[in-house]
Design a protein around this motif. Structure first.
Motif, PDB file in Angstrom:
ATOM      1  N   VAL A 217       0.866  -1.183   0.000  1.00 47.94           N
ATOM      2  CA  VAL A 217       0.000   0.000   0.000  1.00 47.94           C
ATOM      3  C   VAL A 217       0.900   1.229   0.000  1.00 47.94           C
ATOM      4  O   VAL A 217       1.465   1.616   1.026  1.00 47.94           O
ATOM      5  N   THR A 218       1.067   1.826  -1.171  1.00 48.01           N
ATOM      6  CA  THR A 218       1.958   2.984  -1.309  1.00 48.01           C
ATOM      7  C   THR A 218       1.305   4.127  -2.078  1.00 48.01           C
ATOM      8  O   THR A 218       1.977   5.072  -2.477  1.00 48.01           O
ATOM      9  N   ASN A 219      -0.006   4.046  -2.291  1.00 52.21           N
ATOM     10  CA  ASN A 219      -0.673   5.074  -3.086  1.00 52.21           C
ATOM     11  C   ASN A 219      -0.761   6.415  -2.356  1.00 52.21           C
ATOM     12  O   ASN A 219      -1.190   7.407  -2.940  1.00 52.21           O
ATOM     13  N   TYR A 220      -0.319   6.453  -1.102  1.00 52.48           N
ATOM     14  CA  TYR A 220      -0.279   7.726  -0.384  1.00 52.48           C
ATOM     15  C   TYR A 220       0.973   8.536  -0.726  1.00 52.48           C
ATOM     16  O   TYR A 220       1.091   9.706  -0.356  1.00 52.48           O
ATOM     17  N   LYS A 221       1.910   7.918  -1.446  1.00 46.98           N
ATOM     18  CA  LYS A 221       3.148   8.608  -1.814  1.00 46.98           C
ATOM     19  C   LYS A 221       2.947   9.344  -3.132  1.00 46.98           C
ATOM     20  O   LYS A 221       2.646   8.727  -4.164  1.00 46.98           O
ATOM     21  N   GLU A 222       3.147  10.643  -3.109  1.00 47.45           N
ATOM     22  CA  GLU A 222       2.909  11.454  -4.307  1.00 47.45           C
ATOM     23  C   GLU A 222       3.764  10.997  -5.483  1.00 47.45           C
ATOM     24  O   GLU A 222       3.325  11.002  -6.632  1.00 47.45           O
ATOM     25  N   ARG A 223       4.990  10.598  -5.204  1.00 53.83           N
ATOM     26  CA  ARG A 223       5.891  10.156  -6.276  1.00 53.83           C
ATOM     27  C   ARG A 223       5.299   9.001  -7.065  1.00 53.83           C
ATOM     28  O   ARG A 223       5.490   8.894  -8.277  1.00 53.83           O
TER      29      ARG A 223
END
Length: 351
Positions: free
Chosen positions: A180-186
Motif C-alpha cells: 500500500v503505497t498510493n499515499y506517496k505522491e511520487r
C-alpha cells in the motif's frame, strides 16, 4: 552471481556519494556506514573492509544535505548536484531520485567523470535507458542498475535448485509484489513515471528474467487497473516464452501481498519467501510434500551486494556489472515499455 565481490583489494576506499537524500537513500546510507565499519577479520563480512566510504551527499537543499550528512557521518554535504559533481574525490554516485530523472542526472554524472549506480527502475522508458547507456559507452564510466535482488546470493541458490533438476523440467513461474503505497505522491504522479509497474512490478519481472534469461517471449497478455491520476494502480501480465514456459507477474500499490515467488516444475516446485529480499527457499515434491529448506546468507542490509559489485567494477575499470548487464537492463526496460503500450499508458513527457 556475486562475481568479483571482495576480490579486489583497494589501496583506498571507493568514495561513494548519494544523489537525492530521500527514503531509499536512507537504506543506502545505513549500508555504507555498516560496510565501512566492518573489520577485516570479520568471518561473515570481512571482504567489505576498506572497500567503500560514505563520502558525500547532494541535495537541492543545503540544509537537507547537511542534516543527512551529519546523521550518517558523511564527510561532504552539497546543496546542489553540480557542486557534488565538481568534487574530484567522488568515485561512485548512487542515484536515488525518481525514475524520470535518472537519465538526465546519470548522463551529467558520467560526463563529469563519475561512475554511477542507478536505483531501479533504471529509467522511465527504453529510449531514456538507451541514451544513458550510450553515455556510459562514450565515457567509459561504470553504469549499473541497482536492483538489489540481481546481486544477492539468493539468486545463485535459486539457479542451483532449478538447474539441478530437483523439481524436474521448468513449467511456469509466478510472482506477486504489492504494497500500500498510493499515499506517496511520487508513485501517483504520471510526470514522475509513477505507478506499480516501475516501483514493484519490476521486481516480479526480474524474478522471472533471472531464471529465463534472454530467451524470447512469444506471447504477452497483460492488463492494469488505473489510478485516478492515470498511472497503473494494479497490473497483471502473463508471458509465454518460446519454450512454452509461462510466467505470471502481478503487482499493486493498493494492497499488501504475500510477496512470494513460485517456480513450478514437472517433479515439484520452489517457494521463494519475499522476492523483494528473499529470506529462504522451500522445496516441495509433486504431492506437496516438503523436501527441504534453503537458507540465504546473513546480510548487513542486503544493499551491500550491489555496492560491492559496483565498487569492484570501478576498481577493475569495467563499465558494467555481470550481475546486471546493460543487455539485461535494456531487455527489462523494453518489456515494461511493451506492457505499458498494451495498457495505453504514456507518461506526460512521452506524449
Amino acid at each position: 552471481m556475486n562475481k568479483g565481490v571482495g576480490m579486489t583489494k583497494p589501496t583506498k576506499p571507493i568514495n561513494v556519494a548519494i544523489l537525492g537524500p530521500g527514503r531509499i537513500a536512507v537504506s543506502m546510507a545505513q549500508t555504507l556506514v555498516k560496510m565501512a565499519g566492518v573489520a577485516a577479520d570479520d568471518p561473515q563480512f570481512g571482504q567489505y573492509a576498506g572497500l567503500v566510504k560514505p563520502y558525500a551527499v547532494a541535495s537541492r537543499s543545503q540544509q537537507r544535505a547537511d542534516e543527512f550528512a551529519k546523521k550518517y557521518g558523511f564527510e561532504k554535504a552539497y546543496g546542489s548536484y553540480e557542486a557534488m559533481l565538481d568534487d574530484p574525490s567522488v568515485d561512485l554516485v548512487y542515484i536515488a531520485t525518481p525514475h524520470s530523472l535518472h537519465a538526465e542526472q546519470g548522463i551529467q554524472c558520467m560526463e563529469a567523470g563519475k561512475n554511477i549506480l542507478v536505483e531501479k527502475a533504471f529509467t522511465a522508458n527504453l529510449e531514456q535507458a538507451e541514451r544513458l547507456l550510450d553515455a556510459a559507452d562514450n565515457t567509459g564510466m561504470l553504469c549499473t542498475e541497482a536492483i538489489w535482488t540481481r546481486y544477492m546470493p539468493s539468486r545463485l541458490l535459486i539457479d542451483q535448485v532449478v538447474s539441478s533438476g530437483e523439481i524436474g523440467d521448468l513449467v511456469s513461474i509466478s510472482s506477486d509484489l504489492s504494497y500500500v503505497t498510493n499515499y506517496k505522491e511520487r508513485l501517483t504522479d504520471p510526470s514522475l513515471a509513477g505507478g506499480a509497474l516501475l516501483d514493484v512490478g519490476v521486481y516480479c519481472l526480474n524474478f522471472a528474467d533471472m531464471i529465463m534469461g534472454a530467451r524470447e517471449i512469444s506471447r504477452i497478455s497483460t492488463c492494469m487497473v488505473p489510478y485516478s491520476t492515470g498511472v497503473d494502480a494494479s497490473n497483471s501480465s502473463t508471458l509465454i516464452y518460446d519454450d512454452d514456459t509461462m510466467v505470471v507477474a502481478t503487482s499493486s500499490m493498493m494492497s499488501q501481498s504475500d510477496r512470494t515467488g513460485r517456480i513450478f516444475g514437472t517433479k515439484g516446485y520452489v517457494e521463494v519467501e519475499n522476492i523483494n529480499n528473499p529470506g529462504g527457499l522451500d522445496i516441495y515434491g509433486n504431492d506437496h510434500d516438503f523436501i527441504r529448506h534453503v537458507d540465504v546468507p546473513a546480510q548487513l542490509t542486503g544493499y551491500e551486494y550491489e555496492v560491492a559489485a559496483a565498487a569492484n567494477a570501478v576498481l577493475e575499470g569495467r563499465h558494467e556489472c555481470p550481475e546486471m548487464t546493460h543487455a539485461d537492463t535494456l531487455r527489462m526496460m523494453a518489456l515494461m515499455d511493451s506492457l505499458r503500450k498494451e495498457w495505453g499508458l504514456k507518461y506526460p513527457f512521452e506524449q
